[in-house]
Design a protein around this motif. Structure first.
Motif, PDB file in Angstrom:
ATOM      1  N   HIS A   1      39.911  40.083  42.145  1.00  0.00           N
ATOM      2  CA  HIS A   1      40.616  40.216  43.425  1.00  0.00           C
ATOM      3  C   HIS A   1      41.369  38.924  43.767  1.00  0.00           C
ATOM      4  O   HIS A   1      42.569  38.948  44.049  1.00  0.00           O
ATOM      5  CB  HIS A   1      39.572  40.539  44.506  1.00  0.00           C
TER       6      HIS A   1
ATOM      7  N   HIS B   1      45.524  37.810  44.125  1.00  0.00           N
ATOM      8  CA  HIS B   1      46.203  37.023  45.177  1.00  0.00           C
ATOM      9  C   HIS B   1      46.985  35.865  44.547  1.00  0.00           C
ATOM     10  O   HIS B   1      48.124  35.593  44.910  1.00  0.00           O
ATOM     11  CB  HIS B   1      45.182  36.417  46.143  1.00  0.00           C
TER      12      HIS B   1
ATOM     13  N   GLU C   1      47.177  42.313  50.650  1.00  0.00           N
ATOM     14  CA  GLU C   1      46.064  42.759  49.799  1.00  0.00           C
ATOM     15  C   GLU C   1      46.520  43.645  48.642  1.00  0.00           C
ATOM     16  O   GLU C   1      45.691  44.176  47.910  1.00  0.00           O
ATOM     17  CB  GLU C   1      45.006  43.474  50.642  1.00  0.00           C
TER      18      GLU C   1
ATOM     19  N   SER D   1      45.872  41.874  45.123  1.00  0.00           N
ATOM     20  CA  SER D   1      44.446  41.625  44.943  1.00  0.00           C
ATOM     21  C   SER D   1      43.685  42.926  44.712  1.00  0.00           C
ATOM     22  O   SER D   1      42.860  43.026  43.804  1.00  0.00           O
ATOM     23  CB  SER D   1      43.896  40.905  46.174  1.00  0.00           C
TER      24      SER D   1
HETATM   25 ZN    ZN Z   1      41.947  39.586  49.594  1.00  0.00          ZN
END
Ligand code: ZN
Length: 596
Positions: free
Chosen positions: A382, A386, A409, A412
């Motif tokens: 995740h 990013h 998001e 990610s």
């Molecule tokens: Zn995140």
């Protein structure tokens, strides 16, 4: 891959940690750059014609320079604070950085107001000029936002009064929460520590902790209804003076999305909810219950014993990334080898994980505590997602690198999905597989039901608050109504004081800290669906999409790169169908296990 270190290297950014001489000089130089911006903004007059591009471009360049430098300082300080919570010097740097950011914020407000004074036609043709053409969206967005606000003096007054009003109520909330505790097995626990026990595999523990927490929150609901009513009252008064009628105006604009998109998303989710009801029932039976209660929804149904060393985790992630995008895999490999990741399991570190970027040096750092569980591997993937998002944006102008929470998001979640899908495929046995699948379905439930309840509650609360103060009893009622609706009445017991215990209702930086989560999840699910059915071009399409996340509306982003209309249900259905696959796999496998 070479043998990896579990600690990060911050020396390549500034040498010497919180005692760094380099950091000290960098901050001094940034102060000078802010002073330079100050004189540029003060002498800047609203352009009267399109010949006045030089002045404007000087201010814009300086704004971008300061943005990068403050980003670099902020990222370094958050790394220092996270790696050692007792680093007092780092705390002092933080206050210094906050002062610089506040000064910069005031200059931006002043600059935006000058833009408002520019004549509409002059403005439109200015944006077509070379230095501004690639910044047209962001500059126009700033101007529009400033136009919707009051004049400079009034906005400054609101900001200044907000420090001891609006934001102070948020801080008051934190102060009250900090004083709460419960006792469990003879030990005193903070509400945060106690909440972690709600994931316990032992139902008696969950129930006991839930009841104790309810009592604790209930005993203080009068105080929390004060904080919530005043905070929202301040917000509504500000909106009233600005002439904003809809409470959703601010959060929707912040997330660059339309109300139609938001409504279509929730409507489509609601249509799919019935498919989750047999799952909730099955989960209840697996836990030996007739029906689930609020505190059972996230309980584990099994356990996974398989762990991976940091090295194995890194290799697994890179390998899975490679099948979707070799560039993403190469990036991850570089991040591991250059020690951009702090993963050591030791005391004195901040809990949780994050990814922060250094816009000036074009680097990122990931922070987490890695102990080898499947969820650690997912978190690592995740955060690498990013970092990759930032990486593909490194060469863009600083003003085009700011993306909102709903798309933040995307990369990610996408990276995490690749890895958690692969983990299911590589599971050692059916029990392990079932646990991993359940984890995925549970995530969907959180986004589709729990977050939906928060959204329903918050919208209704604000409508009632417009008419006056809402009592604690009424807040409890509104919360349970919202939860019953969001969970399709499938639970036995609900959480009436959730509005008091959930920090997100009390933060003042961003209102409606809920729907962007669900949006981000389904948006990246839609991209994942595309990746699974796509040809070799996927990688470049994906990069192009990420690069545009800071310079267009979400609807335009989806239309341009995915060829879909977010205001229509089809995109959301496709994403939800992908969630149905995990759900069906879980239902089949759990049925099979019951028959074995
Ligand atoms: Zn995140």
């Amino acid at each position: 891959m070479n043998t990896l270190h579990k600690t990060w290297d911050l020396e390549t950014i500034f040498e010497g940690g919180s005692e760094s001489e380099q950091l000290h000089n960098y901050v001094l130089k940034t102060e000078q750059e802010i002073s330079k911006l100050e004189s540029l903004v003060h002498s800047f007059t609203s352009p009267k014609n399109t010949d006045q591009t030089k002045e404007l471009s000087e201010v814009v360049d300086q704004i971008q320079l300061v943005t990068k430098r403050l980003g670099e300082i902020g990222a370094f300080i958050s790394c220092l604070n996270a790696q050692n919570v007792n680093d007092k010097k780092a705390g002092a740097w933080q206050s210094r950085k906050n002062e610089l950011s506040a000064a910069f914020g005031n200059l931006l407000t002043e600059f935006d107001q000058r833009l408002v004074q520019t004549d509409e036609d002059v403005w439109k043709s200015l944006l077509k000029h070379t230095p501004f053409r690639q910044l047209d969206f962001i500059l126009d967005e700033r101007r529009k936002a400033a136009k919707d606000k009051l004049e400079l003096r009034q906005e400054s007054l609101i900001n200044d009064l907000g420090i001891d009003g609006y934001h102070a109520w948020g801080q008051m909330y934190d102060a009250i929460v900090g004083k709460l505790d419960i006792t469990h097995e003879g030990k005193t626990l903070s509400v945060g520590q106690a909440s972690n026990l709600l994931d316990s595999p032992d139902r008696a523990v969950r129930k006991e902790v839930f009841d104790k927490l309810q009592n604790t929150w209930k005993a203080q609901t009068d105080l929390f209804s004060e904080t919530l009513n005043h905070l929202s009252g301040f917000r509504l008064q500000t909106y009233k003076y600005r002439g904003w009628e809809r409470v959703l105006k601010e959060p929707l604009e912040y997330n660059r999305m339309s109300e139609k998109t938001l409504n279509t998303m929730w409507e489509t989710i609601t249509k799919y909810k019935k498919h989750y009801l047999p799952y909730l029932k099955r989960k209840a039976h697996m836990l030996g219950l007739e029906r689930l209660s609020f505190y059972d929804v996230e309980a584990p149904v099994g356990s996974t014993e398989q762990t991976m060393s940091f090295q194995q985790g890194a290799e697994f992630i890179t390998q899975q990334f490679r099948s979707f995008s070799p560039k993403m895999a190469d990036f991850a490999e570089m991040a591991f080898e250059r020690r951009w990741i702090e993963a050591e399991d030791r005391s004195g570190k901040r809990p949780g994980g994050f990814c922060t970027s250094f816009p000036d040096s074009g680097q990122t750092r990931i922070f987490m505590t890695y102990s080898g569980t499947p969820s650690n591997v997912a978190t690592l993937a995740h955060e690498l997602g990013h970092a990759y998002h930032q990486h593909v944006m490194d060469d863009l102008p600083a003003l085009n690198q700011g993306y909102a929470m709903n798309v933040a998001e995307t990369a990610s979640t996408f990276a995490e999905m690749i890895v958690s899908d692969a983990a299911v495929k590589h599971a050692a046995n059916d029990t392990e597989k079932l646990t991993l699948l359940e984890d995925k379905v549970q995530r969907s439930i959180a986004f589709f039901m729990n977050i939906h309840a928060r959204f329903l509650f918050e919208t209704r609360f604000y409508e009632e608050r417009k008419k006056g103060v809402v009592s604690a009893e009424r807040l409890n009622e509104l919360m349970v109504e919202a939860q019953k609706e969001a969970y399709e009445d499938a639970l036995d017991e609900y959480d009436p004081t959730f509005w008091a215990s959930k920090l997100h209702f009390h933060i003042t930086d961003v209102p409606f800290y809920n729907f962007p989560y669900t949006f981000g999840y389904l948006f990246s699910m839609g991209i994942y669906a595309k990746a699974l059915n796509s040809d070799s071009n996927f990688e470049n399409d994906y990069i192009a999409l990420l690069q545009d996340t800071g310079r267009m509306t979400t609807e335009d982003l989806a239309a341009k790169h995915l060829g879909v209309d977010l205001e229509k249900p089809e995109f959301w259905e496709q994403a939800l169908d992908l969630c149905m696959k995990d759900l069906n796999d879980f239902m089949e496998l759990s049925a099979k296990q019951r028959n074995d």
